[in-house]
Design an enzyme around this catalytic site. Structure first.
Site, PDB file in Angstrom:
ATOM      1  N   HIS A 111       1.674-113.761 -54.387  1.00 23.94           N
ATOM      2  CA  HIS A 111       2.135-112.375 -54.276  1.00 23.94           C
ATOM      3  C   HIS A 111       3.020-112.056 -55.465  1.00 23.94           C
ATOM      4  O   HIS A 111       3.679-112.944 -56.015  1.00 23.94           O
ATOM      5  CB  HIS A 111       2.960-112.208 -52.995  1.00 23.94           C
TER       6      HIS A 111
ATOM      7  N   TYR B 256       4.627-106.736 -44.715  1.00 29.06           N
ATOM      8  CA  TYR B 256       3.466-105.992 -45.238  1.00 29.06           C
ATOM      9  C   TYR B 256       3.280-104.633 -44.546  1.00 29.06           C
ATOM     10  O   TYR B 256       2.173-104.096 -44.560  1.00 29.06           O
ATOM     11  CB  TYR B 256       2.205-106.831 -45.095  1.00 29.06           C
TER      12      TYR B 256
ATOM     13  N   THR C 253      -6.052-108.424 -57.792  1.00 25.67           N
ATOM     14  CA  THR C 253      -6.025-108.812 -56.370  1.00 25.67           C
ATOM     15  C   THR C 253      -7.257-109.645 -56.006  1.00 25.67           C
ATOM     16  O   THR C 253      -7.150-110.664 -55.322  1.00 25.67           O
ATOM     17  CB  THR C 253      -5.988-107.544 -55.488  1.00 25.67           C
TER      18      THR C 253
ATOM     19  N   ASN D 132      -5.498-115.025 -51.753  1.00 28.87           N
ATOM     20  CA  ASN D 132      -5.461-114.918 -53.222  1.00 28.87           C
ATOM     21  C   ASN D 132      -4.235-115.586 -53.855  1.00 28.87           C
ATOM     22  O   ASN D 132      -3.785-115.185 -54.925  1.00 28.87           O
ATOM     23  CB  ASN D 132      -5.638-113.464 -53.662  1.00 28.87           C
TER      24      ASN D 132
ATOM     25  N   LYS E  33       1.194-118.361 -51.596  1.00 25.71           N
ATOM     26  CA  LYS E  33       0.655-118.079 -50.261  1.00 25.71           C
ATOM     27  C   LYS E  33       0.092-119.336 -49.588  1.00 25.71           C
ATOM     28  O   LYS E  33      -0.119-120.367 -50.252  1.00 25.71           O
ATOM     29  CB  LYS E  33      -0.424-116.999 -50.384  1.00 25.71           C
TER      30      LYS E  33
ATOM     31  N   GLU F 109      12.138-106.700 -51.331  1.00 24.36           N
ATOM     32  CA  GLU F 109      11.479-107.947 -50.918  1.00 24.36           C
ATOM     33  C   GLU F 109      12.415-109.147 -51.085  1.00 24.36           C
ATOM     34  O   GLU F 109      12.429-110.056 -50.249  1.00 24.36           O
ATOM     35  CB  GLU F 109      10.181-108.138 -51.714  1.00 24.36           C
TER      36      GLU F 109
HETATM   37  P1  DAT Z   1      -1.657-107.211 -54.498  1.00 20.99           P
HETATM   38  O1  DAT Z   1      -1.310-108.478 -53.741  1.00 20.99           O
HETATM   39  O2  DAT Z   1      -2.494-107.520 -55.709  1.00 20.99           O
HETATM   40  O3  DAT Z   1      -0.441-106.378 -54.822  1.00 20.99           O
HETATM   41  P2  DAT Z   1      -2.246-105.275 -52.431  1.00 20.99           P
HETATM   42  O4  DAT Z   1      -0.778-104.982 -52.422  1.00 20.99           O
HETATM   43  O5  DAT Z   1      -3.188-104.126 -52.575  1.00 20.99           O
HETATM   44  O6  DAT Z   1      -2.613-106.349 -53.548  1.00 20.99           O
HETATM   45  O7  DAT Z   1      -2.645-106.010 -51.065  1.00 20.99           O
HETATM   46  C1  DAT Z   1      -1.772-106.979 -50.484  1.00 20.99           C
HETATM   47  C2  DAT Z   1      -2.577-108.173 -50.063  1.00 20.99           C
HETATM   48  O8  DAT Z   1      -3.506-107.792 -49.047  1.00 20.99           O
HETATM   49  C3  DAT Z   1      -3.452-108.794 -51.159  1.00 20.99           C
HETATM   50  O9  DAT Z   1      -2.741-109.690 -51.965  1.00 20.99           O
HETATM   51  C4  DAT Z   1      -4.517-109.488 -50.362  1.00 20.99           C
HETATM   52  C5  DAT Z   1      -4.721-108.536 -49.196  1.00 20.99           C
HETATM   53  N1  DAT Z   1      -5.827-107.599 -49.459  1.00 20.99           N
HETATM   54  C6  DAT Z   1      -5.801-106.511 -50.265  1.00 20.99           C
HETATM   55  N2  DAT Z   1      -6.978-105.866 -50.285  1.00 20.99           N
HETATM   56  C7  DAT Z   1      -7.790-106.581 -49.464  1.00 20.99           C
HETATM   57  C8  DAT Z   1      -9.148-106.438 -49.028  1.00 20.99           C
HETATM   58  N3  DAT Z   1      -9.909-105.429 -49.465  1.00 20.99           N
HETATM   59  N4  DAT Z   1      -9.632-107.362 -48.171  1.00 20.99           N
HETATM   60  C9  DAT Z   1      -8.862-108.383 -47.709  1.00 20.99           C
HETATM   61  N5  DAT Z   1      -7.589-108.573 -48.064  1.00 20.99           N
HETATM   62  C10 DAT Z   1      -7.050-107.693 -48.926  1.00 20.99           C
HETATM   63 MG    MG Z   2       0.907-105.451 -53.537  1.00 20.51          MG
END
Ligand code: DAT
Ligand code: MG
Length: 137
Positions: free
Chosen positions: A115, A49, A91, A112, A9, A126
């Site tokens: 991905h 997304y 995450t 973070n 990222k 994807e």
């Molecule tokens: P992951 O990337 O671990 O699969 P996810 O699919 O739930 O997590 O969310 C996609 C992305 O969105 C994640 O990498 C970072 C962002 N994100 C998720 N939860 C968040 C939150 N509570 N606050 C801010 N960004 C968040």
């Molecule tokens: Mg995810």
């Protein structure tokens, strides 16, 4: 053998961790099927997304993901989806296990660093989002 889709990222590219993350990909035994350095437009991030469109962080997520260049890759390995999820960690970097990529490099839950697809089905869609057939070697 199965496939997963990964992104390095904008925060990780900006902080110059891309090389170390690619080294980790190799060390973990993944075969790189395709890899490229791109920058998403905000609308591309919104499309990628879209499953998160209803979540409160969607706007910020799409702005962050289009704020700078990223590295995208299609990877192959036994248990690819699950293995990469183990390598990247939770995450939220505060909850990520020591030694995981997010524990080492992530700035926050939003920024973070990496991905990883969450299922074989999503990995395939994807990969298709970013790569044409001839780009997967
Ligand atoms: P992951 O990337 O671990 O699969 P996810 O699919 O739930 O997590 O969310 C996609 C992305 O969105 C994640 O990498 C970072 C962002 N994100 C998720 N939860 C968040 C939150 N509570 N606050 C801010 N960004 C968040
Ligand atoms: Mg995810």
């Amino acid at each position: 053998m199965s496939r997963t889709f990964i992104m390095i990222k904008p925060d990780a590219v900006r902080n110059r961790h891309a090389g170390e993350i690619i080294a980790r990909i190799e060390k973990e035994g993944f075969k790189i099927l395709g890899m490229k350095y791109v920058k998403l437009a905000e609308n591309d991030a919104k499309e990628f997304y879209k499953v998160h469109a209803a979540r409160p962080f969607y706007g910020e997520l799409c702005r962050d993901m289009s704020a700078g260049p990223i590295v995208v890759a299609a990877l192959e390995r036994e248990n690819a989806v699950l293995h990469w999820r183990e390598v990247i960690g939770a995450t939220d970097p505060k909850e990520a296990a020591p030694g995981t990529i997010r524990a080492m490099y992530a700035e926050s839950k939003g920024a973070n660093s990496v991905h990883g697809s969450d299922s074989d089905e999503n990995a395939n869609s994807e990969i298709t989002f970013f790569f044409k057939g001839f780009e997967l070697v």
